[in-house]
Design an enzyme around this catalytic site. Structure first.
Site, PDB file in Angstrom:
ATOM      1  N   ARG A  12       0.816  -1.219   0.000  1.00  0.00           N
ATOM      2  CA  ARG A  12       0.000   0.000   0.000  1.00  0.00           C
ATOM      3  C   ARG A  12       0.852   1.273   0.000  1.00  0.00           C
ATOM      4  O   ARG A  12       0.325   2.375  -0.098  1.00  0.00           O
ATOM      5  CB  ARG A  12      -0.940   0.004   1.202  1.00  0.00           C
ATOM      6  CG  ARG A  12      -2.013  -1.083   1.112  1.00  0.00           C
ATOM      7  CD  ARG A  12      -3.076  -0.966   2.190  1.00  0.00           C
ATOM      8  NE  ARG A  12      -2.550  -0.739   3.508  1.00  0.00           N
ATOM      9  CZ  ARG A  12      -2.290  -1.676   4.417  1.00  0.00           C
ATOM     10  NH1 ARG A  12      -2.519  -2.936   4.132  1.00  0.00           N
ATOM     11  NH2 ARG A  12      -1.831  -1.369   5.602  1.00  0.00           N
ATOM     12  N   CYS A  13       2.164   1.128   0.110  1.00  0.00           N
ATOM     13  CA  CYS A  13       3.068   2.278   0.180  1.00  0.00           C
ATOM     14  C   CYS A  13       3.656   2.570  -1.198  1.00  0.00           C
ATOM     15  O   CYS A  13       4.253   1.694  -1.823  1.00  0.00           O
ATOM     16  CB  CYS A  13       4.185   1.973   1.184  1.00  0.00           C
ATOM     17  SG  CYS A  13       5.511   3.188   1.191  1.00  0.00           S
TER      18      CYS A  13
END
Length: 117
Positions: A12-13
């Site tokens: 998700r980064c």
């Protein structure tokens, strides 16, 4: 025998995704560890820190809500206590971290990992 390259990754980064894509573009097929699902142990974090040449506080995400919830800005905790909190709360671990042999690098910026692969 080629050495294993491992990325401690959070899908998700954006920086983590960019670092993984950069490695793959360079022909490196790293072992991907989603450290949110499979956090490293305290011993593993100590090995990584030694390779990074950093202290536990250097790889803590101070902007995370969990950091504030735990009061870590104002608490005086030892490295061992902080490492234990990072294992219990992997969101606190800076990302991504790439390990290759006896070296490691933070992917901030993503290009920083190229010096070790």
């Amino acid at each position: 025998m080629p050495r294993t390259v491992t990325i401690y990754h959070n899908p998700r980064c954006s920086k983590s995704r960019q670092t993984l894509a950069l490695l793959e573009d360079k022909g490196v097929a790293p072992k991907i560890v989603d450290y949110q699902k499979t956090p490293p142990s305290v011993a593993e974090l100590k090995r990584i820190l030694k390779k990074l040449g950093l202290k536990a506080r250097d790889i803590v995400r101070k902007g995370e809500a969990r950091y504030a919830e735990l009061g870590l800005k104002d608490r005086d905790v030892t490295d061992d206590e902080l490492l234990a909190l990072m294992v219990e709360n992997p969101i606190l671990i800076e990302r991504p971290i790439v390990v290759s042999g006896d070296k490691a690098a933070l992917g901030r910026p993503p290009e920083a990992v190229l010096k070790i692969v």
